[in-house]
Motif scaffolding. Structure first.
Motif, PDB file in Angstrom:
ATOM      1  N   ILE A  69     -63.526 -39.139 -63.016  1.00  0.00           N
ATOM      2  CA  ILE A  69     -62.987 -39.761 -61.991  1.00  0.00           C
ATOM      3  C   ILE A  69     -63.834 -40.626 -61.201  1.00  0.00           C
ATOM      4  CG2 ILE A  69     -62.911 -38.056 -60.124  1.00  0.00           C
ATOM      5  CD1 ILE A  69     -60.142 -38.873 -59.182  1.00  0.00           C
ATOM      6  N   ASN A  70     -63.387 -41.888 -61.013  1.00  0.00           N
ATOM      7  CA  ASN A  70     -64.630 -42.805 -59.953  1.00  0.00           C
ATOM      8  C   ASN A  70     -64.322 -42.465 -58.499  1.00  0.00           C
ATOM      9  OD1 ASN A  70     -61.996 -44.010 -59.386  1.00  0.00           O
ATOM     10  ND2 ASN A  70     -62.898 -46.045 -59.611  1.00  0.00           N
ATOM     11  N   TRP A  71     -65.254 -43.445 -57.815  1.00  0.00           N
ATOM     12  CA  TRP A  71     -65.345 -43.056 -56.369  1.00  0.00           C
ATOM     13  C   TRP A  71     -64.108 -43.020 -55.483  1.00  0.00           C
ATOM     14  CZ3 TRP A  71     -67.531 -47.671 -58.684  1.00  0.00           C
ATOM     15  CH2 TRP A  71     -68.866 -47.482 -59.208  1.00  0.00           C
ATOM     16  N   SER A  72     -63.062 -43.812 -55.875  1.00  0.00           N
ATOM     17  CA  SER A  72     -62.050 -43.914 -54.892  1.00  0.00           C
ATOM     18  C   SER A  72     -60.994 -43.156 -55.479  1.00  0.00           C
ATOM     19  CB  SER A  72     -61.458 -45.288 -54.823  1.00  0.00           C
ATOM     20  OG  SER A  72     -61.249 -45.799 -56.050  1.00  0.00           O
ATOM     21  N   GLY A  73     -60.894 -42.677 -56.713  1.00  0.00           N
ATOM     22  CA  GLY A  73     -59.907 -42.179 -57.505  1.00  0.00           C
ATOM     23  C   GLY A  73     -58.978 -42.808 -58.409  1.00  0.00           C
ATOM     24  N   SER A  74     -59.165 -44.489 -58.355  1.00  0.00           N
ATOM     25  CA  SER A  74     -58.354 -45.089 -58.855  1.00  0.00           C
ATOM     26  C   SER A  74     -58.566 -45.349 -60.361  1.00  0.00           C
ATOM     27  CB  SER A  74     -58.745 -46.767 -58.173  1.00  0.00           C
ATOM     28  OG  SER A  74     -59.905 -46.981 -58.468  1.00  0.00           O
ATOM     29  N   SER A  75     -59.584 -44.753 -61.078  1.00  0.00           N
ATOM     30  CA  SER A  75     -59.897 -44.769 -62.323  1.00  0.00           C
ATOM     31  C   SER A  75     -60.197 -43.460 -62.860  1.00  0.00           C
ATOM     32  CB  SER A  75     -61.100 -45.688 -62.625  1.00  0.00           C
ATOM     33  OG  SER A  75     -61.424 -45.981 -64.150  1.00  0.00           O
ATOM     34  N   THR A  76     -59.586 -43.003 -63.807  1.00  0.00           N
ATOM     35  CA  THR A  76     -59.875 -41.772 -64.572  1.00  0.00           C
ATOM     36  C   THR A  76     -60.150 -41.738 -66.003  1.00  0.00           C
ATOM     37  OG1 THR A  76     -57.452 -41.234 -64.818  1.00  0.00           O
ATOM     38  CG2 THR A  76     -58.426 -40.507 -62.810  1.00  0.00           C
ATOM     39  N   TYR A  77     -60.712 -40.905 -66.680  1.00  0.00           N
ATOM     40  CA  TYR A  77     -60.806 -40.772 -68.012  1.00  0.00           C
ATOM     41  C   TYR A  77     -60.647 -39.181 -68.580  1.00  0.00           C
ATOM     42  CZ  TYR A  77     -63.254 -39.523 -72.409  1.00  0.00           C
ATOM     43  OH  TYR A  77     -63.717 -39.169 -73.432  1.00  0.00           O
ATOM     44  N   TYR A  78     -59.771 -39.064 -69.721  1.00  0.00           N
ATOM     45  CA  TYR A  78     -59.616 -37.910 -70.256  1.00  0.00           C
ATOM     46  C   TYR A  78     -59.911 -37.664 -71.720  1.00  0.00           C
ATOM     47  CZ  TYR A  78     -56.551 -37.536 -66.159  1.00  0.00           C
ATOM     48  OH  TYR A  78     -56.043 -37.370 -64.915  1.00  0.00           O
ATOM     49  N   ALA A  79     -60.565 -36.641 -72.089  1.00  0.00           N
ATOM     50  CA  ALA A  79     -60.699 -36.192 -73.429  1.00  0.00           C
ATOM     51  C   ALA A  79     -59.232 -36.301 -74.183  1.00  0.00           C
ATOM     52  CB  ALA A  79     -61.367 -34.733 -73.556  1.00  0.00           C
ATOM     53  N   ASP A  80     -59.428 -36.862 -75.556  1.00  0.00           N
ATOM     54  CA  ASP A  80     -58.269 -36.654 -76.133  1.00  0.00           C
ATOM     55  C   ASP A  80     -57.613 -35.394 -76.300  1.00  0.00           C
ATOM     56  OD1 ASP A  80     -59.340 -38.993 -78.969  1.00  0.00           O
ATOM     57  OD2 ASP A  80     -58.452 -39.391 -76.761  1.00  0.00           O
ATOM     58  N   SER A  81     -58.206 -34.417 -76.354  1.00  0.00           N
ATOM     59  CA  SER A  81     -57.466 -32.993 -76.339  1.00  0.00           C
ATOM     60  C   SER A  81     -56.861 -32.490 -75.000  1.00  0.00           C
ATOM     61  CB  SER A  81     -58.819 -31.879 -76.569  1.00  0.00           C
ATOM     62  OG  SER A  81     -59.679 -31.722 -75.489  1.00  0.00           O
ATOM     63  N   VAL A  82     -56.950 -33.071 -74.086  1.00  0.00           N
ATOM     64  CA  VAL A  82     -56.288 -32.777 -72.880  1.00  0.00           C
ATOM     65  C   VAL A  82     -55.353 -33.827 -72.253  1.00  0.00           C
ATOM     66  CG1 VAL A  82     -58.451 -31.110 -72.261  1.00  0.00           C
ATOM     67  CG2 VAL A  82     -58.039 -33.482 -71.130  1.00  0.00           C
ATOM     68  N   LYS A  83     -55.304 -34.992 -72.867  1.00  0.00           N
ATOM     69  CA  LYS A  83     -54.615 -36.086 -72.402  1.00  0.00           C
ATOM     70  C   LYS A  83     -53.127 -35.653 -72.328  1.00  0.00           C
ATOM     71  CE  LYS A  83     -57.016 -40.352 -73.559  1.00  0.00           C
ATOM     72  NZ  LYS A  83     -57.132 -41.371 -74.738  1.00  0.00           N
TER      73      LYS A  83
END
Length: 123
Positions: A51-65
């Motif tokens: 998650i980025n500084w503000s929480g406005s951008s996130t990333y997930y591994a395919d296995s947990v999306k």
């Protein structure tokens, strides 16, 4: 210097949920990208989400999306990982870490780490 402390792990029935917390102290937490990683014995540490500084951008591994959600509350210096639909394959030690430089998905790009919290999904 940043100190990270994870909590919220435990044993959960198949299909159950847990919420992990990563509490930070030290330098301002809001200036960091933060990630959750997990590691099983004998395996490489793998990224779960970041998650980025503000929480406005996130990333997930395919296995947990679709099952896990990362969020943060900078006022509380805390990052969370909501884990739903847990199963035995999610059994690992979960770590949070702050990003220093380099690829966001690579554990060597992170410098401060917590001690980890054990998550066990019943089979």
């Amino acid at each position: 210097q940043v100190e990270l402390v994870e909590s919220g792990g435990g044993l959960v029935q198949a299909g159950g949920s847990l919420r992990l917390s990563c509490a930070a102290s030290g330098r301002p937490f809001s200036s960091y990208f933060v990630a959750w990683f997990r590691q099983a014995p004998g395996k490489e540490r793998e990224i779960v989400a970041n998650i980025n500084w503000s929480g406005s951008s996130t990333y997930y591994a395919d296995s947990v999306k679709g099952s896990f959600t990362i969020s943060r509350d900078n006022a509380k210096n805390t990052v969370y990982l909501q884990m739903n639909s847990l199963n035995h394959e999610d059994t690992d030690i979960y770590y949070c870490a702050t990003h220093r430089s380099g690829p966001l998905s690579n554990y060597s790009s992170y410098d401060y780490w917590g001690q980890g919290t054990q998550v066990t999904g019943a089979s």
